[in-house]
Design an enzyme around this catalytic site. Structure first.
Site, PDB file in Angstrom:
ATOM      1  N   GLY A  38       0.823  -1.203  -0.017  1.00 16.79           N
ATOM      2  CA  GLY A  38      -0.112   0.169   0.040  1.00 16.79           C
ATOM      3  C   GLY A  38       0.773   1.282   0.056  1.00 16.79           C
ATOM      4  N   THR A  40       2.287   5.119   1.044  1.00 11.28           N
ATOM      5  CA  THR A  40       2.412   5.451   2.339  1.00 11.28           C
ATOM      6  C   THR A  40       1.161   6.243   3.069  1.00 11.28           C
ATOM      7  OG1 THR A  40       4.706   6.168   1.614  1.00 11.28           O
ATOM      8  CG2 THR A  40       3.682   7.309   3.507  1.00 11.28           C
ATOM      9  N   GLY A  41       1.099   5.859   4.245  1.00 13.64           N
ATOM     10  CA  GLY A  41      -0.366   6.315   5.047  1.00 13.64           C
ATOM     11  C   GLY A  41      -1.297   5.311   4.781  1.00 13.64           C
ATOM     12  N   SER A  42      -1.210   4.137   4.224  1.00 15.95           N
ATOM     13  CA  SER A  42      -2.358   3.137   4.008  1.00 15.95           C
ATOM     14  C   SER A  42      -2.568   2.182   5.477  1.00 15.95           C
ATOM     15  CB  SER A  42      -1.999   2.209   2.876  1.00 15.95           C
ATOM     16  OG  SER A  42      -0.787   1.487   3.133  1.00 15.95           O
ATOM     17  N   GLY A  43      -1.663   2.197   6.249  1.00 13.53           N
ATOM     18  CA  GLY A  43      -1.714   1.679   7.355  1.00 13.53           C
ATOM     19  C   GLY A  43      -0.924   0.413   7.718  1.00 13.53           C
ATOM     20  N   GLU A 174       9.714  -2.214   5.836  1.00 11.09           N
ATOM     21  CA  GLU A 174      10.648  -1.652   4.799  1.00 11.09           C
ATOM     22  C   GLU A 174      12.007  -2.327   4.996  1.00 11.09           C
ATOM     23  OE1 GLU A 174       9.734  -0.377   2.137  1.00 11.09           O
ATOM     24  OE2 GLU A 174       7.694   0.581   2.482  1.00 11.09           O
TER      25      GLU A 174
END
Length: 595
Positions: A38, A40-43, A174
């Protein structure tokens, strides 16, 4: 054991932020490598932190086997010892004088004997301290400083520290970022061995080229929801899905699309360069055979267009473009932009930053002018009301920040009231209520101003804050006051308030993940302050250096303009009315000052 998430949700920590995780129900199976994909910021990171016992869910339950991971707002140490979390920048977690002490700190919660520790360190060095098949390329000197290593070597050391105890579940955020190719191979070997041992791994990543070939399962997230649960090969047939959630395509999928654009469909689903090469060879062989069979009946191009393998699996681009909701593995993808979560603090979103500066200045001025307890308490009322309608997560973070400040105020008051006397010939310790009250009145005033500043920084984006300050100080610019440097200094101070708090939270998560202490969120043990403060200070110095370089590159001293307006400023009738009310309240504060 499997991990089960049952209707889990996590509220956003910032003002106006949507829920980080929205009603997620999924089972993560042991013996599998699961990818979280997802933008960035998708959880993705939030899910890893919940599993690691660092961030509690606001709703729902998380089970490891039949036992809840979170109980009464915290996680037991026995549960924490089964989870191994490696953060996005593992090289920033090192703090000790030697590499050996770094390993000792990671293993301390497990209460290993000295012999067991040596054995685990030897295994970790064998796994992470040499390129694959090159045992003579060791870089980690156990008695050497981790700060003497290069950035890539420290990142590899961070991975070794996270996996040295071989946890039941590996949670990697990551992990391939910043690693050279040889270190990536070591990482893949470690994951493969972890799966072979029957243990589970969850990897949040954007690096599809590296991890899709070894993954067993892929979970695709969008706006805090799992929109697809499928295998890597199933994902390969749905490139539109990755595009839809805002991710790029790996080279293998891009090449497959390029072939399809000219009427050629790969006979194999290629996840690795070797598979792609085999597919191209098979495709070429088929084309040559078709050309010979159709010699004199049509061109090779015609044969290629009627290629028997030209069958698309899954949905086409038009399917995604013509449907607002697309079902992928039973999960809907909403192709429309997500609706903004409505908060009770809707008013904050529409307030002009110039109005906020005016209200802030009026409140601070009224607070500084008060010299009685009840007058100061009256100035505290609007601040408390303003903070009271913040989102719950933002309010909790605010309270966490206030606790050490209140402790400092109490200590300052106690010290100021302490008296020493030698009137009777001996040293006598006493306490003066008058002195203590005077100091307490001053720190009470400072406390109100600090709360108001915190509210301002939490509710106003940095860009809007600077633009509003420029407008407020424009009159000073016209009469040639040195307001430019003042405006820059004030804006940077407000910039660093949330930055320091954000960095504190980030490094507290790191020491809690390594220390394995059964604590409530945002709590740090005294003995862990050393491991936390050293990398925190280094990070803040790096942030300050980066900001200085950026300011020099943009020549902020020469080009900074006070009084300029942009589209960030938009005054409304609502702002006018609130400004008038604020001015009337300010006049009331001035009036009660002398009562």
């Amino acid at each position: 054991m499997n991990i089960e998430l049952d209707h889990v949700s996590v509220a956003g920590a910032e003002l106006h932020q949507r829920d980080l995780i929205q009603d997620v129900s999924i089972t993560l199976r042991s013996g599998e490598i699961t990818l979280l994909l997802g933008r960035t910021g998708s959880g993705k990171t939030t899910i890893l932190q919940m599993l690691a016992g660092l961030k509690p869910p606001d709703k729902g339950t998380i089970l490891l086997g039949d036992e809840p991971i979170w109980q009464q707002g915290k996680v037991s140490q026995s549960m924490l010892l089964r989870m191994g979390m490696v953060f996005q920048f593992p090289e920033q977690q090192v703090f000790a004088r030697t590499i050996k002490r770094e390993f000792a700190y990671s293993m301390r919660p497990y209460r290993y004997t000295e012999t067991q520790q040596k054995q685990l360190i030897t295994q970790a060095l064998g796994q992470w301290d040499s390129a694959k098949g090159q045992t003579d390329s060791r870089q980690f000197d156990l008695d050497g400083s981790p700060f003497a290593l290069s950035g890539g070597e420290r990142r590899r050391l961070g991975l070794a520290l996270g996996t040295v105890v071989d946890p039941e579940w590996l949670l990697l955020d990551e992990p391939s970022a910043g690693l050279e190719a040889s270190s990536v191979l070591l990482l893949l070997d470690a994951l493969a061995q972890h799966r072979l041992d029957g243990r589970g791994a969850v990897v949040a990543t954007h690096d599809l080229d590296t991890f899709l070939p070894i993954a067993d399962r892929v979970l695709v997230l969008q706006d805090g929801q799992i929109v697809a649960d499928l295998t890597p090969r199933e994902l390969h047939s749905l490139p539109e899905l990755l595009i839809q959630v805002g991710m790029g395509l790996p080279p293998s999928m891009q090449l497959t699309q390029q072939f399809a654009a000219v009427g050629l469909t790969m006979p194999l689903t290629a996840l690795t360069p070797e598979e792609m090469a085999a597919g191209i060879i098979q495709l070429k062989s088929y084309e040559e055979a078709e050309t010979e069979n159709n010699d004199g009946e049509g061109s090779a191009t015609t044969a290629a267009v009627s290629h028997p393998f030209h069958v698309h699996q899954g949905c086409s681009h038009s399917d995604f473009n013509n449907n607002e909701h697309v079902q992928v593995q039973g999960h809907p993808i909403d192709t429309r932009s997500s609706n903004t979560v409505e908060h009770s603090s809707q008013l904050y979103r529409t307030l002009d930053p110039r109005l906020k500066w005016i209200l802030y200045i009026l409140l601070v001025t009224a607070t500084m002018l008060q010299h009685r307890w009840w007058g100061l308490t009256f100035t505290l009322v609007p601040v408390v009301l303003a903070l009271g309608i913040l989102p719950r997560q933002a309010l909790v973070s605010c309270m966490k920040l206030m606790k050490p400040l209140l402790f400092f105020f109490i200590i300052s008051t106690a010290l100021s009231g302490t008296t020493l006397s030698t009137a009777s010939g001996s040293l006598q310790l006493g306490f003066s209520l008058i002195q203590a009250e005077a100091t307490l009145l001053n720190v009470y005033r400072l406390f109100i101003v600090t709360l108001a500043s915190l509210w301002f920084s939490l509710t106003t984006p940095y860009g809007r804050m600077v633009e509003g300050l420029n407008w407020v100080l424009a009159i000073g610019q016209k009469i040639k006051l040195p307001v430019t440097s003042f405006a820059l200094a004030v804006s940077l101070i407000f910039r660093f308030i949330p930055m320091i708090w954000s960095e504190w939270q980030r490094f507290s998560l790191i020491v809690r993940a390594r220390g394995k202490a059964a604590l409530r969120p945002n709590t740090v043990r005294v003995r862990d302050l050393g491991p936390m403060v050293i990398p925190l200070i280094m990070s803040l110095f790096q942030r300050a250096e980066d900001m200085t370089i950026a300011m020099e590159m943009r020549k902020v001293r020469e080009n900074y303009r006070v009084g300029s307006t942009t589209s960030l400023l938009k005054w409304s009738k609502q702002d006018t009315w609130i400004g008038v009310i604020g001015l009337m309240i300010f006049i009331g504060y001035i009036w009660i000052r002398d009562l």
